[in-house]
Motif scaffolding. Sequence first.
Motif, short mmCIF file in Angstrom:
data_model
loop_
_atom_site.label_atom_id
_atom_site.label_comp_id
_atom_site.label_asym_id
_atom_site.label_seq_id
_atom_site.Cartn_x
_atom_site.Cartn_y
_atom_site.Cartn_z
N ASN A 41 0.84 -1.21 0.00
CA ASN A 41 0.00 0.00 0.00
C ASN A 41 0.87 1.25 0.00
OD1 ASN A 41 -2.51 -1.34 0.06
ND2 ASN A 41 -2.35 -1.64 2.27
N ASN A 42 1.92 1.19 0.76
CA ASN A 42 2.80 2.37 0.86
C ASN A 42 3.40 2.73 -0.49
OD1 ASN A 42 2.37 2.75 3.60
ND2 ASN A 42 4.12 1.49 4.20
N CYS A 44 1.96 2.23 -3.39
CA CYS A 44 0.89 2.89 -4.18
C CYS A 44 0.70 4.31 -3.69
CB CYS A 44 -0.42 2.09 -4.04
SG CYS A 44 -0.36 0.45 -4.77
N GLU A 45 0.76 4.47 -2.43
CA GLU A 45 0.55 5.80 -1.86
C GLU A 45 1.68 6.72 -2.29
OE1 GLU A 45 0.29 5.93 2.47
OE2 GLU A 45 0.74 8.07 2.34
N GLY A 48 1.39 7.61 -5.83
CA GLY A 48 0.09 8.19 -6.19
C GLY A 48 -0.71 7.30 -7.11
#
Lengths: 635, 125
Positions: A41-42, A44-45, A48
Amino acid sequence: MNTVAVQGAGPTIEQLTLLLNNVSHAVLFESPQHEILFINNNFCELFGIPVGPELLMGTNCSQAAEQSASLFMDPDGFVKGIRKVYTEGKPVSNEELVMHNGRSVYRDYKPIRTETGLSGHLWIYKYTQELRAILQEVQTQKNFYEKLLNNIPADIAIFNSRHQYVFINKVAIPKEDLREWLIGKDDFDYCRLRNKPDNLARCRREYFHESLKSGDMVEFEEENPSAEGKKVHNLRRFYPLKEEDGTIQNVIGYGINITRIRERENHMKQQEQALRDLVDSMDQLVVVVEESGSIVYANPRWCDLLWKPGPADPEKKLASYLHKGKEAFVKQLQHFFEKPVQQHRHARVSLVPEDGKEHILSYYIASFTNLQEGPKRLAIFFTDITGQLKAEKELRKMAKEERNLNQLKSNFLSMVSHELRTPLSIILSSAELLEMFAGTSDGQKGKLVQTYTGRIVQQVDKMTQLISEFLFLSKVEAGKVPYHPQPVNLVVFLQKLLDDMYRPWRDGRAVDFSVKGEGQLVMGDELMLTHAFSNLLNNAFKYSPGQPSPKIRLAFYKKSWEVLIADQGIGIQPGQLKKLFQPFTRGANVGTIEGSGFGLNIVKIFVKMHKGKIKVRSSEGKGTAIQVSFPCKRT
Amino acid sequence: MEKILIIEDEGIIRQSLSEMLGFFNYEVICAADGKAGLAAARSASPDLILCDVMMPEMDGFSVLKELRKNTGKITPFVFLTAKVQSDDISKGKQLGADAYLFKPCKTTDLLKTIREVLDKNKQEA
């Protein structure tokens, strides 16, 4: 990160997924063909990506990377960095990338390999503030120590165990590009670069190996020419850094420029040598002793004086060479060691060298007051006064002999004078009696007898006069006529003298006297002045028969007074002037004019006693002028 | 006749003086040294003593000194000597000599001095 266990009793895929989604870093694992095998997830975060990680599985990573490049300040750099990594296949850690939003991320890459080969590419992007702070702190520390090392006024380098440069500071190599070039290289490479002989490199290599072998610090000195051609001295050290297991991975090398120290040392050595040369060249014997009395140093006079070749024996005490005065000398030394003073009055000691001839030495002792460390020492300066004492003894002996001789002469003259008077008395009395008897007889015979007896009486008078003058001269020369100065009114004194004896003189002429300047009282011995001026006036009259009267002029000046006596007589021959005041000397032109020949000698002595001077001007056949001048001692 | 005692160690001078003084009507007695002279001065009572200075054993100064110790009659004393230094002259006069003459002395000077001393002594007596 090692090989991941995905089968067997280990964690499940879901568990691993959960784990990786909860780490604080952005993680991406792609296949060797660049398909995404895992993404958290990190990640993707960070990039962006609007969809969840599960939707990205199996997609092409390279394409995604190119799309994401625009998020970074240096998009080309981002892409190139990835490609480079793929190509090199080497791990990367903490590669900093700056994003447009101001965020900095640190990228790690690791190729994951299994037994079968490359399994995939692991990407980790770290962007926590904590890590950043740590990395910044590390960087700050690195900068601090680098600054420190670059500002220490010494060449500092760190080598690996193969003597290759790992670090080198600015002092050693000012140029940054050269410093960077040297990293991973050694001194031989440097010499080749500079086209210099490699003897410097070989020498350093030897010491390096010595420090590696011994595990201890090794120190050595190097002398190299500077760019300006001057000699530069460096003190170098290799300091091996031991690991916990005892191995040496790195060696610190540092060098300090000691050129000025060496120059000062050389200067001091030169000064010391100059002083030593000075002491060695001295005419005096210089000996330095310790408190035990042993000789520490003796200058070359030692060999001359003691007839011993070679330096003084340090085992032998100085006192053992001395003779008379030795005890006092030893006491003086002891006193000096207890209480040193700068100077000491000269004392004497004697020394008997190999040739057996005793030497008398005058000495004085000086201490080294500035010597704070080491044993106390004294310097003794000896002057050989043997010759001087001998000369003094000779002089005293000669003076005594001269005194004896003078006394003998005086006694002789006195005796001669006395003895001559007796026969003269008989001659005189007999002649006078004859004269008396002849006077009673008449005629020519009587007159003749009277003439002859008259001559006898006259000559006896002369001889008596001569004896008196001769005796007087010897007294004057022996200094037995004392000088008794009294206040004298010169005008009155001279007037009386002239009135008594020269107005008129026996030939009827009267002297011409004048005074110049203001009369004053002066200090003088009247008896001596009477004798001197009478003598000069007698000569003036005697040697100018038939000429106008001689003149005498008394003149007074500010600091002196003078008497000038001038005649127009026979004068003095030029060659005779120099000998005028010597005893028993008379001019060759005096003819039948009588004189003893030592009157002027006495005049000279009396004038000298008054601190006066005599000047004579004369022209043969025209006359003589004698000027006597005296310093004015006014009462 | 006035009596003169001559004290002189040189024989020829004694003889010469004796003859000369005798010629001028003086009675002369002689002594060859100081001791004899002293004895003669005391025994013969001369009117004047003519004495040399340099004599062996007892010089003229000592003779005068001894003579002057007497508090009685003081005989006139004249030195006739070759010692011509000023110190000697002073010493002679200090001891009480009436005159000090140098050898060689002119006969006229000697006679004149003897006369003056004798006359002065007579006047004082």
